[in-house]
Design a protein around this motif. Structure first.
Motif, PDB file in Angstrom:
ATOM      1  N   ALA A 113       0.830  -1.206   0.000  1.00  0.00           N
ATOM      2  CA  ALA A 113       0.000   0.000   0.000  1.00  0.00           C
ATOM      3  C   ALA A 113       0.863   1.254   0.000  1.00  0.00           C
ATOM      4  O   ALA A 113       0.409   2.337  -0.373  1.00  0.00           O
ATOM      5  CB  ALA A 113      -0.920   0.008   1.221  1.00  0.00           C
ATOM      6  N   LEU A 114       2.140   1.095   0.390  1.00  0.00           N
ATOM      7  CA  LEU A 114       3.059   2.230   0.463  1.00  0.00           C
ATOM      8  C   LEU A 114       4.168   2.177  -0.585  1.00  0.00           C
ATOM      9  O   LEU A 114       4.643   3.220  -1.039  1.00  0.00           O
ATOM     10  CB  LEU A 114       3.683   2.301   1.864  1.00  0.00           C
ATOM     11  CG  LEU A 114       2.709   2.491   3.027  1.00  0.00           C
ATOM     12  CD1 LEU A 114       3.465   2.434   4.349  1.00  0.00           C
ATOM     13  CD2 LEU A 114       1.966   3.812   2.890  1.00  0.00           C
ATOM     14  N   VAL A 115       4.585   0.986  -0.930  1.00  0.00           N
ATOM     15  CA  VAL A 115       5.630   0.827  -1.944  1.00  0.00           C
ATOM     16  C   VAL A 115       5.372  -0.483  -2.680  1.00  0.00           C
ATOM     17  O   VAL A 115       5.177  -1.526  -2.060  1.00  0.00           O
ATOM     18  CB  VAL A 115       7.033   0.842  -1.301  1.00  0.00           C
ATOM     19  CG1 VAL A 115       7.219  -0.291  -0.303  1.00  0.00           C
ATOM     20  CG2 VAL A 115       8.130   0.812  -2.366  1.00  0.00           C
ATOM     21  N   SER A 116       5.318  -0.428  -3.993  1.00  0.00           N
ATOM     22  CA  SER A 116       4.993  -1.615  -4.779  1.00  0.00           C
ATOM     23  C   SER A 116       6.255  -2.379  -5.177  1.00  0.00           C
ATOM     24  O   SER A 116       7.378  -1.875  -5.070  1.00  0.00           O
ATOM     25  CB  SER A 116       4.226  -1.212  -6.047  1.00  0.00           C
ATOM     26  OG  SER A 116       5.094  -0.547  -6.952  1.00  0.00           O
ATOM     27  N   TYR A 117       6.052  -3.584  -5.671  1.00  0.00           N
ATOM     28  CA  TYR A 117       7.176  -4.355  -6.202  1.00  0.00           C
ATOM     29  C   TYR A 117       7.821  -3.614  -7.364  1.00  0.00           C
ATOM     30  O   TYR A 117       9.051  -3.598  -7.502  1.00  0.00           O
ATOM     31  CB  TYR A 117       6.695  -5.730  -6.653  1.00  0.00           C
ATOM     32  CG  TYR A 117       7.806  -6.649  -7.113  1.00  0.00           C
ATOM     33  CD1 TYR A 117       8.705  -7.187  -6.198  1.00  0.00           C
ATOM     34  CD2 TYR A 117       7.952  -6.987  -8.452  1.00  0.00           C
ATOM     35  CE1 TYR A 117       9.727  -8.028  -6.610  1.00  0.00           C
ATOM     36  CE2 TYR A 117       8.971  -7.834  -8.874  1.00  0.00           C
ATOM     37  CZ  TYR A 117       9.860  -8.349  -7.947  1.00  0.00           C
ATOM     38  OH  TYR A 117      10.866  -9.189  -8.355  1.00  0.00           O
ATOM     39  N   ASN A 118       7.008  -2.959  -8.186  1.00  0.00           N
ATOM     40  CA  ASN A 118       7.560  -2.156  -9.276  1.00  0.00           C
ATOM     41  C   ASN A 118       8.449  -1.032  -8.749  1.00  0.00           C
ATOM     42  O   ASN A 118       9.487  -0.711  -9.350  1.00  0.00           O
ATOM     43  CB  ASN A 118       6.432  -1.570 -10.128  1.00  0.00           C
ATOM     44  CG  ASN A 118       5.953  -2.528 -11.199  1.00  0.00           C
ATOM     45  OD1 ASN A 118       6.620  -3.508 -11.514  1.00  0.00           O
ATOM     46  ND2 ASN A 118       4.791  -2.256 -11.771  1.00  0.00           N
ATOM     47  N   ASP A 119       8.052  -0.414  -7.647  1.00  0.00           N
ATOM     48  CA  ASP A 119       8.884   0.635  -7.048  1.00  0.00           C
ATOM     49  C   ASP A 119      10.225   0.062  -6.601  1.00  0.00           C
ATOM     50  O   ASP A 119      11.280   0.692  -6.778  1.00  0.00           O
ATOM     51  CB  ASP A 119       8.174   1.262  -5.849  1.00  0.00           C
ATOM     52  CG  ASP A 119       6.899   1.996  -6.217  1.00  0.00           C
ATOM     53  OD1 ASP A 119       6.843   2.569  -7.321  1.00  0.00           O
ATOM     54  OD2 ASP A 119       5.954   1.992  -5.397  1.00  0.00           O
ATOM     55  N   LEU A 120      10.185  -1.124  -6.024  1.00  0.00           N
ATOM     56  CA  LEU A 120      11.427  -1.760  -5.584  1.00  0.00           C
ATOM     57  C   LEU A 120      12.318  -2.103  -6.774  1.00  0.00           C
ATOM     58  O   LEU A 120      13.551  -1.931  -6.715  1.00  0.00           O
ATOM     59  CB  LEU A 120      11.110  -3.023  -4.777  1.00  0.00           C
ATOM     60  CG  LEU A 120      10.315  -2.822  -3.481  1.00  0.00           C
ATOM     61  CD1 LEU A 120      10.075  -4.168  -2.800  1.00  0.00           C
ATOM     62  CD2 LEU A 120      11.021  -1.859  -2.538  1.00  0.00           C
ATOM     63  N   LEU A 121      11.722  -2.577  -7.846  1.00  0.00           N
ATOM     64  CA  LEU A 121      12.493  -2.841  -9.066  1.00  0.00           C
ATOM     65  C   LEU A 121      13.156  -1.561  -9.577  1.00  0.00           C
ATOM     66  O   LEU A 121      14.331  -1.561  -9.971  1.00  0.00           O
ATOM     67  CB  LEU A 121      11.582  -3.403 -10.156  1.00  0.00           C
ATOM     68  CG  LEU A 121      11.127  -4.852 -10.040  1.00  0.00           C
ATOM     69  CD1 LEU A 121      10.103  -5.166 -11.123  1.00  0.00           C
ATOM     70  CD2 LEU A 121      12.310  -5.822 -10.133  1.00  0.00           C
ATOM     71  N   HIS A 122      12.405  -0.467  -9.567  1.00  0.00           N
ATOM     72  CA  HIS A 122      12.918   0.819 -10.033  1.00  0.00           C
ATOM     73  C   HIS A 122      14.161   1.223  -9.236  1.00  0.00           C
ATOM     74  O   HIS A 122      15.192   1.615  -9.795  1.00  0.00           O
ATOM     75  CB  HIS A 122      11.811   1.866  -9.893  1.00  0.00           C
ATOM     76  CG  HIS A 122      12.075   3.142 -10.607  1.00  0.00           C
ATOM     77  ND1 HIS A 122      11.303   4.276 -10.400  1.00  0.00           N
ATOM     78  CD2 HIS A 122      13.028   3.506 -11.512  1.00  0.00           C
ATOM     79  CE1 HIS A 122      11.768   5.250 -11.157  1.00  0.00           C
ATOM     80  NE2 HIS A 122      12.811   4.813 -11.836  1.00  0.00           N
ATOM     81  N   ILE A 123      14.083   1.097  -7.927  1.00  0.00           N
ATOM     82  CA  ILE A 123      15.200   1.452  -7.057  1.00  0.00           C
ATOM     83  C   ILE A 123      16.357   0.473  -7.232  1.00  0.00           C
ATOM     84  O   ILE A 123      17.537   0.876  -7.278  1.00  0.00           O
ATOM     85  CB  ILE A 123      14.723   1.492  -5.595  1.00  0.00           C
ATOM     86  CG1 ILE A 123      13.771   2.674  -5.393  1.00  0.00           C
ATOM     87  CG2 ILE A 123      15.899   1.573  -4.631  1.00  0.00           C
ATOM     88  CD1 ILE A 123      13.021   2.660  -4.082  1.00  0.00           C
ATOM     89  N   PHE A 124      16.051  -0.799  -7.345  1.00  0.00           N
ATOM     90  CA  PHE A 124      17.077  -1.827  -7.521  1.00  0.00           C
ATOM     91  C   PHE A 124      17.949  -1.545  -8.741  1.00  0.00           C
ATOM     92  O   PHE A 124      19.182  -1.564  -8.665  1.00  0.00           O
ATOM     93  CB  PHE A 124      16.401  -3.192  -7.646  1.00  0.00           C
ATOM     94  CG  PHE A 124      17.332  -4.349  -7.907  1.00  0.00           C
ATOM     95  CD1 PHE A 124      18.258  -4.739  -6.957  1.00  0.00           C
ATOM     96  CD2 PHE A 124      17.245  -5.064  -9.088  1.00  0.00           C
ATOM     97  CE1 PHE A 124      19.113  -5.821  -7.183  1.00  0.00           C
ATOM     98  CE2 PHE A 124      18.087  -6.152  -9.328  1.00  0.00           C
ATOM     99  CZ  PHE A 124      19.018  -6.526  -8.373  1.00  0.00           C
ATOM    100  N   PHE A 125      17.312  -1.247  -9.867  1.00  0.00           N
ATOM    101  CA  PHE A 125      18.070  -1.008 -11.090  1.00  0.00           C
ATOM    102  C   PHE A 125      18.697   0.383 -11.139  1.00  0.00           C
ATOM    103  O   PHE A 125      19.710   0.579 -11.812  1.00  0.00           O
ATOM    104  CB  PHE A 125      17.180  -1.226 -12.318  1.00  0.00           C
ATOM    105  CG  PHE A 125      16.950  -2.672 -12.648  1.00  0.00           C
ATOM    106  CD1 PHE A 125      17.921  -3.410 -13.294  1.00  0.00           C
ATOM    107  CD2 PHE A 125      15.772  -3.313 -12.294  1.00  0.00           C
ATOM    108  CE1 PHE A 125      17.726  -4.751 -13.599  1.00  0.00           C
ATOM    109  CE2 PHE A 125      15.554  -4.646 -12.576  1.00  0.00           C
ATOM    110  CZ  PHE A 125      16.543  -5.374 -13.232  1.00  0.00           C
ATOM    111  N   SER A 126      18.118   1.347 -10.432  1.00  0.00           N
ATOM    112  CA  SER A 126      18.618   2.724 -10.486  1.00  0.00           C
ATOM    113  C   SER A 126      19.831   2.961  -9.606  1.00  0.00           C
ATOM    114  O   SER A 126      20.806   3.575 -10.043  1.00  0.00           O
ATOM    115  CB  SER A 126      17.518   3.701 -10.070  1.00  0.00           C
ATOM    116  OG  SER A 126      16.399   3.619 -10.905  1.00  0.00           O
ATOM    117  N   VAL A 127      19.759   2.528  -8.351  1.00  0.00           N
ATOM    118  CA  VAL A 127      20.795   2.923  -7.391  1.00  0.00           C
ATOM    119  C   VAL A 127      21.419   1.786  -6.593  1.00  0.00           C
ATOM    120  O   VAL A 127      22.491   1.973  -6.007  1.00  0.00           O
ATOM    121  CB  VAL A 127      20.246   3.978  -6.396  1.00  0.00           C
ATOM    122  CG1 VAL A 127      19.740   5.200  -7.136  1.00  0.00           C
ATOM    123  CG2 VAL A 127      19.147   3.402  -5.509  1.00  0.00           C
ATOM    124  N   ALA A 128      20.769   0.624  -6.511  1.00  0.00           N
ATOM    125  CA  ALA A 128      21.278  -0.423  -5.628  1.00  0.00           C
ATOM    126  C   ALA A 128      22.492  -1.150  -6.192  1.00  0.00           C
ATOM    127  O   ALA A 128      23.303  -1.693  -5.430  1.00  0.00           O
ATOM    128  CB  ALA A 128      20.174  -1.432  -5.304  1.00  0.00           C
TER     129      ALA A 128
END
Length: 211
Positions: free
Chosen positions: A98-113
């Motif tokens: 409800a606060l952060v989606s799996y897509n959001d996590l993917l976005h962060i994973f590929f962008s900065v992690a």
């Protein structure tokens, strides 16, 4: 206790450049998730920095470093870091969709992690244990990850192709001294060189998603 990420290859800490964050588009394909807490598993090099990135994301309730890709019997830091297993250093992310989606996590994973174009390495760390990989927990995550990789490949944000693999789910928690490593060891040389820049990139590119 092993000396830590990077120690097993004998390379000086300053022998490469810290990963630079990159501004990329979010996943275009929507994902429908249950309302209850969900779990995601990612591998992107040394788990210290990947853990620290996701720990700072709103909606993430807990992050565990661990090992994915082999059996429980081989889920041991000395074995994994020496490249004697099929495991990758990974993190298990517990999050509120409800606060952060799996897509959001993917976005962060590929962008900065991490850098998804490096084959069997990240920064100074080399070996398949530092590969870039996603371990979906269900078909929805698998489809979302495949679609996003295809989207990013088509957009060609990087000079080299994405080499992130999508692998069957497995996860075994790492030893206790690896848990919350950056929080407990903020002045560790590896943390300062390789992981603090990831946090700076997270703050710069995802200011609205940081706690």
């Amino acid at each position: 206790m092993a000396a830590g990420c990077g120690s097993e290859i004998g390379a000086p800490v300053g022998s490469a450049h810290a990963t630079e964050g990159i501004r990329i588009a979010a996943p275009a394909k929507a994902i429908v998730e249950p309302k209850a807490q969900q779990v995601a598993v990612f591998a992107g090099g040394c788990f210290w920095g990947v853990e620290a990135v996701f720990e700072r994301v709103k909606g993430v309730t807990r992050v565990e470093p661990g090992y994915s890709g082999d059996t429980k019997a081989t889920a041991d830091y000395d074995l994994v870091s020496a490249g004697r297993t099929k495991h990758a250093e990974s993190v298990r992310v517990f999050y509120n969709p409800a606060l952060v989606s799996y897509n959001d996590l993917l976005h962060i994973f590929f962008s900065v992690a991490h850098d998804p174009t490096q084959i069997n390495r990240q920064g100074p760390d080399r070996g398949a244990q530092y590969r870039t990989a996603i371990f979906p927990v269900n078909d929805g995550q698998r489809v979302a990850a495949q679609a996003y990789i295809a989207q990013l490949d088509k957009a060609a944000y990087w000079k080299k192709p994405i080499v992130t693999t999508i692998e069957p789910l497995s996860f075994f928690p790492a030893e206790s001294y690896h848990q919350d490593f950056m929080a407990k060891n903020p002045q560790h040389p590896y943390i300062l060189q390789w992981d603090k820049p990831k946090i700076a990139n997270l703050n710069r590119l995802f200011a609205n998603r940081v706690r």
